[in-house]
Every structure is written in structure tokens, then in C-alpha cells.
Scaffold this motif. Structure first.
Motif, PDB file in Angstrom:
ATOM      1  N   MET A 190      -3.770   4.688  -2.672  1.00  0.00           N
ATOM      2  CA  MET A 190      -2.028   4.740  -1.983  1.00  0.00           C
ATOM      3  C   MET A 190      -1.751   6.210  -2.202  1.00  0.00           C
ATOM      4  O   MET A 190      -1.801   7.021  -1.507  1.00  0.00           O
ATOM      5  N   TRP A 238       1.113  -1.083  -0.030  1.00  0.00           N
ATOM      6  CA  TRP A 238       0.230   0.683   0.365  1.00  0.00           C
ATOM      7  C   TRP A 238       0.939   1.593  -0.058  1.00  0.00           C
ATOM      8  O   TRP A 238       1.553   1.573   1.326  1.00  0.00           O
ATOM      9  N   ALA A 254      -8.604  -3.247  -1.243  1.00  0.00           N
ATOM     10  CA  ALA A 254      -8.919  -2.448  -1.433  1.00  0.00           C
ATOM     11  C   ALA A 254     -10.604  -2.594  -2.229  1.00  0.00           C
ATOM     12  O   ALA A 254     -11.308  -2.298  -2.916  1.00  0.00           O
ATOM     13  N   GLY A 269       1.525  -2.460  -9.877  1.00  0.00           N
ATOM     14  CA  GLY A 269       2.126  -3.555  -9.085  1.00  0.00           C
ATOM     15  C   GLY A 269       2.262  -4.771  -8.438  1.00  0.00           C
ATOM     16  O   GLY A 269       3.260  -5.846  -8.207  1.00  0.00           O
ATOM     17  N   GLY A 280      -4.527   2.667  -6.573  1.00  0.00           N
ATOM     18  CA  GLY A 280      -3.881   3.818  -6.776  1.00  0.00           C
ATOM     19  C   GLY A 280      -4.131   5.371  -6.373  1.00  0.00           C
ATOM     20  O   GLY A 280      -3.257   5.551  -5.590  1.00  0.00           O
ATOM     21  N   GLY A 285       2.864  -2.881 -15.035  1.00  0.00           N
ATOM     22  CA  GLY A 285       1.487  -2.636 -15.839  1.00  0.00           C
ATOM     23  C   GLY A 285       0.528  -2.704 -13.857  1.00  0.00           C
ATOM     24  O   GLY A 285       0.153  -1.917 -14.241  1.00  0.00           O
ATOM     25  N   ARG A 323       4.020 -10.394  -8.500  1.00  0.00           N
ATOM     26  CA  ARG A 323       4.313 -11.478  -7.156  1.00  0.00           C
ATOM     27  C   ARG A 323       2.855 -12.240  -8.192  1.00  0.00           C
ATOM     28  O   ARG A 323       3.029 -13.845  -7.558  1.00  0.00           O
TER      29      ARG A 323
HETATM   30  C1  2P0 Z   1      -2.265  -5.371  -2.469  1.00  0.00           C
HETATM   31  N1  2P0 Z   1      -3.681  -3.813  -3.114  1.00  0.00           N
HETATM   32  O1  2P0 Z   1      -0.736  -5.765  -1.904  1.00  0.00           O
HETATM   33  C2  2P0 Z   1      -2.709  -4.368  -2.165  1.00  0.00           C
HETATM   34  C3  2P0 Z   1      -3.631  -4.305  -0.601  1.00  0.00           C
HETATM   35  C4  2P0 Z   1      -4.624  -3.622  -2.263  1.00  0.00           C
HETATM   36  C5  2P0 Z   1      -4.815  -3.974  -1.482  1.00  0.00           C
HETATM   37  O2  2P0 Z   1      -1.846  -4.040  -4.161  1.00  0.00           O
HETATM   38  O3  2P0 Z   1      -1.058   1.106  -8.840  1.00  0.00           O
HETATM   39  O4  2P0 Z   1      -3.931  -2.773  -8.152  1.00  0.00           O
HETATM   40  O5  2P0 Z   1      -0.839  -1.174 -10.302  1.00  0.00           O
HETATM   41  O6  2P0 Z   1       0.669  -0.496  -8.344  1.00  0.00           O
HETATM   42  O7  2P0 Z   1      -1.419  -3.867  -7.996  1.00  0.00           O
HETATM   43  C6  2P0 Z   1      -3.514  -3.573  -5.349  1.00  0.00           C
HETATM   44  O8  2P0 Z   1      -2.614  -2.717  -6.018  1.00  0.00           O
HETATM   45  O9  2P0 Z   1      -1.904  -0.884  -7.400  1.00  0.00           O
HETATM   46  C7  2P0 Z   1      -3.019  -4.150  -4.264  1.00  0.00           C
HETATM   47  P1  2P0 Z   1      -1.311  -0.230  -8.670  1.00  0.00           P
HETATM   48  P2  2P0 Z   1      -2.667  -2.763  -7.955  1.00  0.00           P
HETATM   49  O10 2P0 Z   1      -2.801  -6.871  -3.021  1.00  0.00           O
END
Ligand code: 2P0
Length: 334
Positions: free
Chosen positions: A216, A39, A304, A160, A213, A158, A164
Motif C-alpha cells: 500500500m 488499498w 495481495a 485494517g 502494508g 491490529g 470488517r
Molecule cells: C482488502 N487487502 O480490502 C484488501 C485488498 C488486500 C488487498 O485488506 O496494513 O492486512 O494490516 O491494514 O488489512 C490486506 O490488508 O493491511 C487487505 P494492514 P491488511 O481486503
């Protein structure tokens, strides 16, 4: 550094190779649920995180993507999602197009067909598996022969959390120190855990209000509590890796639940406040805590959005299914 420069840095000599019209690449990537959350970014464009994170991939729930190079006359990309052609103005097609811009030579157009094996209604779908599958499909199309580490870096550009989704099992995304992000990639932990379970409780199918996005950015910029977050993640990451190594479900559950609630506390103290929970979410949280008070080994995590994910071991699966008949259970290790 721009994202396009970051791509060039990863691909080096392989950058800029042409493929024949009609050539195609296809790949699958799993969705993932973070047990220690991501986050906040230290670099918006390269999607470099403020802290590390750790997730579990969801096996055969994810995204399959096929990318095909279109002929020279094609004016625009053709994007298909679950069999439906998506208009160029829609958010999904725009995000895909912006990502393809990082790779394409002048005038190159692609057809991108994406199928989510995550039922949309399960509340588990995310951009993570989508961008991981797209990065992997491009690797096949161009024959770059990327390593898992390189794929993780490319997927990260693309979304974050896509960093993973290039691996199965438990996956740790290292925050990295470098400005170009070359050391911010995710790798699989050496830990099989066949009895590990994730459950999805869908409390609402309502569209997401504030995207990750923006959420955060707002949290980092306006919540005093956000200052506590990076150190909290550091502690939780170390403890989580120990708990996983020990296959200690109660420890894993406690750390994951506490980490998720800490993340949501930073959101709630943002201005304007960011609360993803609905009344049904809070009711589901209380049910989890009530179940635990009665001896069921079940913990929760939330992302989220308003849906609740359950974490438990195979030994508690029957109890969990009895209490939540609608739960969708995933066994990440098969
Ligand atoms: C996660 N989330 O670790 C966290 C927890 C949401 C809450 O990763 O802006 O869609 O594309 O890098 O990857 C959601 O974020 O955001 C997320 P961007 P992403 O899973």
C-alpha cells in the motif's frame, strides 16, 4: 494520536481494569473477502483507510482465539498457532505481541491460542479474522462489554481489514473523517443473500512476496494512477450497495471484478512494480472470462497474492464446480 491512545479513547473508564491470573476470554471471527477493496492508509499507526471498502464475511471459515492472563512470573507471552507454539521472534508472535502492548498493564503477559478454521491451503486465510477474534477475546477477558462498533475500531488497530471481520454477511467499513479514527468502523449491511457464493481457486501456495502494508505504501507513494483510486472506490461503493440491495449478481460481479483489477493496476504502475499475479493466476483469470463468454455467471476478485476468488450465484454453482473441480465453495449466508 498513537494506537494506545486510540484504545484509551474507545475504552474510557473501562481502561486499565485488572483481571485475575488465569482468567480467559474466547471468541470467533470470520475471514472476509473485499468486493470493494481497501488499498492505502491515511494514517499508518491507526490503520485509517484512504477510502471505504465493502466485504463479505465467510461464515465458519475464520479464526477462533483464546486469551488467558498469565501469572505474575511469566516473562513473555505464549503464542500458539494451530496447535504449534510460535517463537517470540517469528512475525506472527511479534504482531500479536505488538497488538497486546496496546492493552496490557506493565508486566502483564498473556497466553494466546489461535486456531484457523480456514484451511491454510485454501488461500483465504488472512490477518483480518485473526485480529478481529483477538480483539473480541480481549473484550471477553476484561469484560468491557464493547459494542460491535467499538470492537471494529479495536480490531482495526491490529489490521485494517480486521475492522470488517467483527460482523457476518456484507460489511461496509466507513473511512471516517476524524483524526482519531473513532468514526472509521465497519457495520453489517441489512442484506441476507442465501444464494451468494464465493469460490477459492488456489493457484499457488508460494509465500507472499510483498506484504499488504508495504504494498500500500509503495503504491500510494509512487503510482500516478493511485490518484484515481479514492474516487473510483467511492463510485464502486455506491454502485455495489445498490447492486446488493437489488440482489443483482451480474452487477455485483462486474463491480467487484472491475474494482479488483483497478486496484491491481495501481499496484502494477508502482515503482518498483508490484504484480501479485503468477502465470497460473493469469491463466485462471482467462478461464473465468472464457466461462463468462459461454454464459456462466462467474466473476473474479484477487487480493495481495496470486490466488483467484470466484463470485457467483447458487444457480451457477454446478457449472463452476464442473469447470474448476478443485474450487473451494463458500456459502457466506449458510
Ligand atoms: C482488502 N487487502 O480490502 C484488501 C485488498 C488486500 C488487498 O485488506 O496494513 O492486512 O494490516 O491494514 O488489512 C490486506 O490488508 O493491511 C487487505 P494492514 P491488511 O481486503
Amino acid at each position: 494520536m498513537t494506537a494506545r491512545e486510540a484504545v484509551r479513547a474507545v475504552l474510557g473508564e473501562r481502561w486499565g481494569g485488572a483481571v485475575d491470573e488465569g482468567a480467559a476470554g474466547e471468541a470467533y471471527a470470520p475471514a472476509n473477502i473485499a468486493l470493494v477493496k481497501y488499498w492505502g492508509k491515511r494514517d499508518e499507526e491507526l490503520k485509517l483507510p484512504v477510502a471505504g471498502s465493502l466485504s463479505v464475511s465467510l461464515g465458519d471459515l475464520g479464526t477462533r482465539t483464546r486469551v488467558r492472563r498469565l501469572g505474575a512470573g511469566a516473562g513473555e507471552d505464549e503464542v500458539t498457532l494451530n496447535g504449534r507454539r510460535v517463537g517470540g521472534g517469528e512475525g506472527f508472535a511479534r504482531r500479536v505481541g505488538t497488538y497486546l502492548d496496546l492493552f496490557r498493564a506493565e508486566g502483564e503477559r498473556y497466553a494466546v491460542e489461535t486456531e484457523n478454521t480456514v484451511p491454510t491451503a485454501a488461500g483465504l486465510a488472512s490477518s483480518a479474522s485473526g485480529f478481529a477474534a483477538l480483539a473480541m477475546a480481549l473484550d471477553k477477558l476484561y469484560g468491557w462489554g464493547c459494542t460491535a462498533r467499538e470492537l471494529s475500531v479495536l480490531a482495526r488497530l491490529g489490521s485494517g481489514s480486521a475492522a470488517r471481520s467483527v460482523e457476518e454477511g456484507f460489511v461496509e467499513w466507513r473511512k471516517g473523517e476524524r483524526e482519531d479514527g473513532a468514526d472509521s468502523w465497519a457495520e453489517r449491511l441489512d442484506a441476507e443473500w442465501p444464494g451468494f457464493r464465493v469460490g477459492a481457486l488456489v493457484v499457488s501456495g508460494a509465500a507472499k512476496g510483498v506484504g499488504s502494508g508495504e504494498g500500500m505504501r509503495r503504491t500510494a507513494a509512487t503510482s500516478d494512477f493511485y490518484a484515481l483510486w479514492p474516487a473510483r472506490v467511492e463510485r464502486d461503493l455506491a454502485a455495489m450497495k445498490e447492486a446488493i440491495a437489488a440482489r443483482d449478481m451480474a452487477r455485483v460481479g462486474e463491480i467487484a471484478e472491475g474494482n479488483a483489477l483497478a486496484m491491481h493496476a495501481t499496484m502494477a504502475t508502482a515503482r518498483p512494480p508490484l504484480v501479485y499475479a503468477l502465470p497460473e493466476t493469469v491463466a485462471a483469470m482467462r478461464e473465468v472470462w472464457a466461462a463468462r463468454a459461454e454464459g456462466v455467471g462467474v466473476w473474479l476478485t484477487m487480493d495481495a497474492g496470486p490466488n483467484v476468488k470466484l463470485l457467483f450465484g447458487a444457480g451457477d454453482e454446478a457449472d463452476v464446480r464442473r469447470r474448476w473441480p478443485g474450487v473451494r465453495v463458500v456459502a457466506p449466508f449458510g
